[in-house]
Design an enzyme around this catalytic site. Structure first.
Site, PDB file in Angstrom:
ATOM      1  N   GLY A   1      -9.805  -5.397  -6.942  1.00 14.86           N
ATOM      2  CA  GLY A   1     -10.544  -4.143  -7.007  1.00 14.86           C
ATOM      3  C   GLY A   1     -11.130  -3.896  -8.377  1.00 14.86           C
ATOM      4  O   GLY A   1     -10.532  -4.257  -9.393  1.00 14.86           O
TER       5      GLY A   1
ATOM      6  N   GLU B   1      -1.916  -7.394  -9.150  1.00 15.19           N
ATOM      7  CA  GLU B   1      -0.825  -8.187  -8.585  1.00 15.19           C
ATOM      8  C   GLU B   1      -1.320  -9.448  -7.884  1.00 15.19           C
ATOM      9  O   GLU B   1      -0.808 -10.548  -8.122  1.00 15.19           O
ATOM     10  CB  GLU B   1      -0.024  -7.319  -7.613  1.00 15.19           C
ATOM     11  CG  GLU B   1       1.151  -8.015  -6.971  1.00 15.19           C
ATOM     12  CD  GLU B   1       1.841  -7.147  -5.927  1.00 15.19           C
ATOM     13  OE1 GLU B   1       2.902  -7.552  -5.439  1.00 15.19           O
ATOM     14  OE2 GLU B   1       1.298  -6.075  -5.600  1.00 15.19           O
TER      15      GLU B   1
ATOM     16  N   ASP C   1      -3.565   1.606 -10.276  1.00 18.03           N
ATOM     17  CA  ASP C   1      -2.307   2.110  -9.709  1.00 18.03           C
ATOM     18  C   ASP C   1      -1.179   2.192 -10.732  1.00 18.03           C
ATOM     19  O   ASP C   1      -0.179   2.866 -10.481  1.00 18.03           O
ATOM     20  CB  ASP C   1      -1.858   1.211  -8.556  1.00 18.03           C
ATOM     21  CG  ASP C   1      -2.913   1.085  -7.469  1.00 18.03           C
ATOM     22  OD1 ASP C   1      -3.648   2.066  -7.250  1.00 18.03           O
ATOM     23  OD2 ASP C   1      -3.005   0.011  -6.854  1.00 18.03           O
TER      24      ASP C   1
ATOM     25  N   ARG D   1      -7.374  21.243   5.556  1.00 21.86           N
ATOM     26  CA  ARG D   1      -8.417  20.219   5.474  1.00 21.86           C
ATOM     27  C   ARG D   1      -7.933  19.096   4.550  1.00 21.86           C
ATOM     28  O   ARG D   1      -7.247  19.345   3.567  1.00 21.86           O
ATOM     29  CB  ARG D   1      -9.719  20.798   4.926  1.00 21.86           C
ATOM     30  CG  ARG D   1     -10.361  21.836   5.842  1.00 21.86           C
ATOM     31  CD  ARG D   1     -10.959  21.190   7.077  1.00 21.86           C
ATOM     32  NE  ARG D   1     -11.673  22.162   7.897  1.00 21.86           N
ATOM     33  CZ  ARG D   1     -11.120  22.871   8.867  1.00 21.86           C
ATOM     34  NH1 ARG D   1      -9.811  22.732   9.119  1.00 21.86           N
ATOM     35  NH2 ARG D   1     -11.834  23.717   9.581  1.00 21.86           N
TER      36      ARG D   1
ATOM     37  N   GLN E   1     -12.298   7.088  -7.454  1.00 20.36           N
ATOM     38  CA  GLN E   1     -11.292   6.950  -8.511  1.00 20.36           C
ATOM     39  C   GLN E   1     -11.486   5.670  -9.321  1.00 20.36           C
ATOM     40  O   GLN E   1     -10.958   5.552 -10.421  1.00 20.36           O
ATOM     41  CB  GLN E   1      -9.894   6.963  -7.895  1.00 20.36           C
ATOM     42  CG  GLN E   1      -9.517   8.291  -7.272  1.00 20.36           C
ATOM     43  CD  GLN E   1      -8.371   8.151  -6.290  1.00 20.36           C
ATOM     44  OE1 GLN E   1      -7.218   8.322  -6.640  1.00 20.36           O
ATOM     45  NE2 GLN E   1      -8.701   7.821  -5.037  1.00 20.36           N
ATOM     46  N   ARG E   2     -12.187   4.711  -8.758  1.00 17.40           N
ATOM     47  CA  ARG E   2     -12.429   3.452  -9.454  1.00 17.40           C
ATOM     48  C   ARG E   2     -13.753   3.458 -10.224  1.00 17.40           C
ATOM     49  O   ARG E   2     -13.969   2.614 -11.086  1.00 17.40           O
ATOM     50  CB  ARG E   2     -12.500   2.292  -8.450  1.00 17.40           C
ATOM     51  CG  ARG E   2     -11.219   1.963  -7.741  1.00 17.40           C
ATOM     52  CD  ARG E   2     -11.430   0.692  -6.924  1.00 17.40           C
ATOM     53  NE  ARG E   2     -10.261   0.288  -6.178  1.00 17.40           N
ATOM     54  CZ  ARG E   2      -9.244  -0.383  -6.678  1.00 17.40           C
ATOM     55  NH1 ARG E   2      -9.243  -0.716  -7.964  1.00 17.40           N
ATOM     56  NH2 ARG E   2      -8.231  -0.728  -5.913  1.00 17.40           N
TER      57      ARG E   2
END
Length: 343
Positions: free
Chosen positions: A10, A105, A129, A267, A275-276
């Protein structure tokens, strides 16, 4: 010496700062070092797809989000050109002596296997993370928390206007660091993390307590959270190329359950890849730059099979086996601190 740099898995704010730090340190401090970048992570290694990385190419990129090299979730052990022997031959053909692998990882696990097979690789930890046990912090985490916190602040205002309960789902995979930090920063009334399963009744109680005080409840949930009735995290999007489940969607499951138990209109919002994205924070730029510079030192010193790591304020070198040994989970004491603020 020719060093190849890859960014895999990612994307993450700060990747370009690592690349810049490594290239500038190598060019300025050591003689006869040349850098190339592999396009799209391990895919570029397998296919021999590279681009030159002169000093001019990395000028001013530390403030840019994403990665100038591109990334992918390619498994380097699959396909007709994959596997250690094929990759060795490709690197030899390209004249590349060593590889700096920037990733999380999955990327570092692949790097460890390739190192065990005789390739010369060092690693740089990368994950929003913050779940790698061998480093105190990973770059990208601070940026993700800032983005999540701002999103939660915005959800609070619309929730208060409509007297609704708002559920914000954040990233984190199997750990709750982003949820914990952004939830505490935004003043959430419940923070739900994988390390601490709770029942739906408990969540409803926290929501009701906040609502009874005239507040619009805010619930922050990590994508890997499980209730006490769930056997595994919610995953409906299959597996990635490394065989790991793609998590997400727990917020949409919780919202109707909360509404049914409390009678409060609820909601859910999944923050997902925002977030990235975007520019990294100053903290992430500095940390990423330091890690990139240290990675070059690892190559020059021949510390193959090691990852650069932040311990306190120092950058150190740890073996892949230690880097991948355990997830860095949120300790119970940290969650208890936040739980005092719930309701």
């Amino acid at each position: 010496m020719k060093i190849g740099i890859l960014t895999s898995g990612g994307d993450c704010p700060g990747l370009n700062a690592v690349i810049r730090g490594a290239v500038l340190k190598g060019i300025k401090e050591y003689e006869d070092i040349e850098f190339v970048g592999f396009r799209d992570g391990w895919r570029g290694v397998v296919d021999g797809d590279i681009m030159d990385l002169p000093r001019s190419r990395v000028r001013g990129i530390s403030k840019q989000g994403g990665t100038i090299l591109g990334t992918s979730r390619t498994n380097p052990f699959e396909g007709p050109n994959g596997g250690p022997e094929n990759i060795k031959a490709t690197l030899k053909r390209l004249g590349i002596d060593a590889v700096i692998a920037i990733g999380g990882e999955g990327t570092l696990a692949a790097a460890q296997r390739l190192t065990d097979a005789g390739l010369q690789i060092v690693g740089v930890p990368k994950t929003v993370d913050n779940d790698l046990d061998a480093t105190d912090y990973t770059f990208g985490f601070d940026t993700a928390v800032e983005i999540a916190t701002e999103a939660c602040d915005r959800l609070r205002t619309t929730g208060e206007s409509h007297h609704r309960c708002m559920v914000a789902e954040v990233m984190g995979r199997h750990v709750g660091w982003i949820a914990l930090h952004s939830g505490m920063a935004a003043g959430a009334h419940a923070i739900l993390i994988p390390e601490h399963p709770v029942s739906l009744d408990q969540i409803a109680q926290w929501v009701n307590e906040a609502h009874d005080r005239g507040r619009a409840p805010l619930v922050v949930v990590a994508e890997g959270f499980v209730t006490t009735d769930m056997e595994s995290p919610h995953s409906e999007r299959g597996l990635d190329s490394f065989g790991r489940p793609r998590l997400g969607g727990i917020g949409e499951l919780l919202a109707p359950e909360i509404e049914a138990r409390t009678g409060i209109e609820t909601r859910a919002t999944v923050l997902g890849h925002i977030q990235r994205g975007g520019v990294p924070t100053a903290y992430d730029r500095v940390l990423a730059t330091r890690l990139g510079m240290a990675a070059v030192d690892s190559v020059v010193d021949g510390l193959w099979g090691t990852m650069v790591s932040l311990h306190g304020t120092d950058i150190v070198h740890v073996g892949f086996e230690k880097a991948l040994g355990n997830l860095k989970t949120v300790p119970e004491s940290r969650y208890d601190e936040a739980a005092i603020l719930f309701g």
